[in-house]
Design an enzyme around this catalytic site. Structure first.
Site, PDB file in Angstrom:
ATOM      1  CG  ASN A 148      -0.270  -0.008   2.500  1.00  0.00           C
ATOM      2  OD1 ASN A 148       0.424  -1.366   2.828  1.00  0.00           O
ATOM      3  ND2 ASN A 148      -0.085   0.755   3.457  1.00  0.00           N
ATOM      4  CB  THR A 172     -27.001  -6.618  13.590  1.00  0.00           C
ATOM      5  OG1 THR A 172     -27.742  -7.293  14.924  1.00  0.00           O
ATOM      6  CG2 THR A 172     -27.749  -6.481  12.504  1.00  0.00           C
ATOM      7  CG  HIS A 217     -12.083   2.408   2.823  1.00  0.00           C
ATOM      8  ND1 HIS A 217     -11.058   3.576   2.733  1.00  0.00           N
ATOM      9  CD2 HIS A 217     -11.743   1.465   3.464  1.00  0.00           C
ATOM     10  CE1 HIS A 217     -10.197   2.964   3.632  1.00  0.00           C
ATOM     11  NE2 HIS A 217     -10.707   1.806   4.145  1.00  0.00           N
ATOM     12  CB  CYS A 266       5.333  14.011  11.758  1.00  0.00           C
ATOM     13  SG  CYS A 266       6.386  15.428  12.160  1.00  0.00           S
TER      14      CYS A 266
HETATM   15  C1  LIG Z   1      -6.273   0.296   3.838  1.00  0.00           C
HETATM   16  C2  LIG Z   1      -5.557  -1.030   4.052  1.00  0.00           C
HETATM   17  C3  LIG Z   1      -5.974  -1.971   5.066  1.00  0.00           C
HETATM   18  C4  LIG Z   1      -6.896  -1.636   6.168  1.00  0.00           C
HETATM   19  O1  LIG Z   1      -8.116  -1.394   5.834  1.00  0.00           O
HETATM   20  P1  LIG Z   1      -9.174  -0.633   6.394  1.00  0.00           P
HETATM   21  O2  LIG Z   1     -10.595  -1.191   5.660  1.00  0.00           O
HETATM   22  O3  LIG Z   1      -8.879   0.642   6.487  1.00  0.00           O
HETATM   23  O4  LIG Z   1      -9.292  -1.124   7.967  1.00  0.00           O
HETATM   24  C5  LIG Z   1      -5.308  -3.037   5.321  1.00  0.00           C
HETATM   25  N1  LIG Z   1      -4.116  -3.423   4.160  1.00  0.00           N
HETATM   26  C6  LIG Z   1      -4.122  -2.594   3.333  1.00  0.00           C
HETATM   27  C7  LIG Z   1      -2.970  -3.100   2.430  1.00  0.00           C
HETATM   28  C8  LIG Z   1      -4.582  -1.300   3.169  1.00  0.00           C
HETATM   29  O5  LIG Z   1      -4.079  -0.697   2.011  1.00  0.00           O
END
Ligand SMILES: *Cc1c(COP(=O)(O)O)cnc(C)c1O
Length: 391
Positions: free
Chosen positions: A149, A236, A200, A325
């Site tokens: 990421n 739920t 997301h 930071c």
């Molecule tokens: C954003 C991300 C996560 C975490 O996902 P969330 O839905 O924000 O908890 C885990 N792994 C990678 C590689 C990500 O980019």
């Protein structure tokens, strides 16, 4: 404004927002209720599971809903480590995982598990020989991310899957949050047992994710209660988000070939632009095939990441640093350090991440602004680098 931070989160598809609004308004029943409203909600959840299964080439029973990527990673790793502890207590991961994987393994170490953090080379790819050496009879879980990421390096998941196929007692977990909808991802073909996805990051809603859990793999649940998700994840169901996620996953996977082609062209443009600014260094592999097309990562040695982020922000351009930071102290990136980058590079990383929405003109504009901003910041960067990045 120019938003180049799609790896942090994405704007939702309009269609997803519309569908979710309708579900919230008209289908508020609890899927566990046995009356009509419950049955209707349950049907929506079932359809969503089928949609995601179709997108991943798996069966609906192999898709489990969670609150997001973080929970899926925790559930996969801890759930498998606890469930199969009687087989062994050795676990393997890499030095460059997302914090939700990395911190989970740190905690498991505290609990008495033995964890190997595989090294990566200077391009960020995991060393397969190190994996082969680390594997033992009592290794129960190997967790390796698909696309990093932070800097976008692709790990050889299919090759690792092949290696692990001959070891049925070792489960292979893949954090595929940054890969789904970007690369072809079919867990069964890859030899993956557990796979994490988050809505997301592919234009779905926040706070919802899934875990692919291959048939026959058992996990210790982390959340106890009403026994939803086959007892794996009580609570739920978040019906509107589940429906929204399924729609986003379907759209992202359908668009994947187009997405890959479009973002690869943008990546080439950005790489050229960075190559023309001598002060900048591109991170990761120089071979485009090694890198996810939707991420470019570079450093401006001597210039703290935050300074460049805020300078670009003045021009309405939003990019990212994995900012850590505290009280003025610069913490170098764990990922870039693992790649052996010197400190000035590891504290000055900038991530650009983009999507089908971005046009070549957007990228031209970005390049002009970057050139200008770097030129303006140059004197202070030179000063800082001379002082060892300590200012
Ligand atoms: C954003 C991300 C996560 C975490 O996902 P969330 O839905 O924000 O908890 C885990 N792994 C990678 C590689 C990500 O980019």
């Amino acid at each position: 404004m120019l938003y180049l931070d799609y790896a942090a989160t994405t704007p939702m598809y309009d269609e997803v927002i519309d569908t979710m609004t309708e579900v919230m308004r008209s289908y508020f029943g609890n899927p566990s209720s046995i009356h009509k409203l419950g049955v209707e909600a349950e049907l929506l959840v079932r359809r969503a599971r089928e949609t995601i299964a179709a997108s991943l080439g798996c069966t609906p029973g192999e898709v489990r809903f969670t609150s997001g990527g973080t929970e899926s990673n925790n559930l996969a790793i801890r759930g498998a480590a606890y469930r199969y502890r009687s087989r062994g207590n050795r676990l393997i991961t890499t030095a460059v995982e997302h914090a939700s994987v990395y911190e989970t393994f740190r905690q498991l170490e505290q609990e008495g598990f033995q964890v190997t953090y595989l090294p990566v080379d200077s391009t960020g790819v995991v060393e397969l020989d190190a994996l082969k050496q680390a594997l033992t009879e009592d290794t129960t879980v190997v967790s390796i991310m698909f696309v990093n990421n932070e800097m976008g390096r692709i790990q050889p998941i299919a090759e690792i899957g092949r290696l692990l196929r001959s070891r049925p007692k070792t489960l292979f977990h893949v954090d595929a949050v940054q890969a789904i909808g970007k690369l072809p991802v079919v867990p069964e073909q890859l030899g993956v047992d557990l796979m994490t996805g988050a809505a997301h990051k592919l234009r779905g809603p926040k706070g919802i994710g899934f875990l692919y859990c291959r048939r026959g793999v058992e996990l210790e649940p982390l959340m106890l209660g009403g026994g939803q998700e086959d007892g794996l994840r009580s609570g739920t169901e978040n019906v509107p988000s589940i429906v929204g996620m399924a729609k986003a996953v379907r759209m992202a996977v359908e668009q994947q070939p187009k997405f890959a082609e479009h973002t690869a062209a943008i990546r080439r443009k950005l790489v050229n632009c960075i190559a023309q600014i001598p002060e900048l260094v591109l991170n990761g592999s120089t071979n485009a095939e090694d890198m996810a097309p939707q991420i470019v990562h570079f450093s401006f040695p001597g210039m703290k990441s935050e300074v460049l982020v805020h300078a670009l922000e003045q021009h309405g351009i939003y990019v990212s640093t994995r900012s850590a930071c505290s009280s003025g102290a610069e913490k170098p990136s764990r990922v870039l350090e693992a790649m052996g980058c010197r400190r000035e590079v590891a504290t000055s990383g900038i991530r650009l991440s983009y999507s089908l929405q971005h046009s070549p003109e957007d990228i031209d504009r970005f390049c002009r602004v970057l050139q200008e901003v770097v030129t303006n910041l140059l004197p202070s960067a030179a000063r800082r680098e001379k002082d060892g990045g300590k200012l």
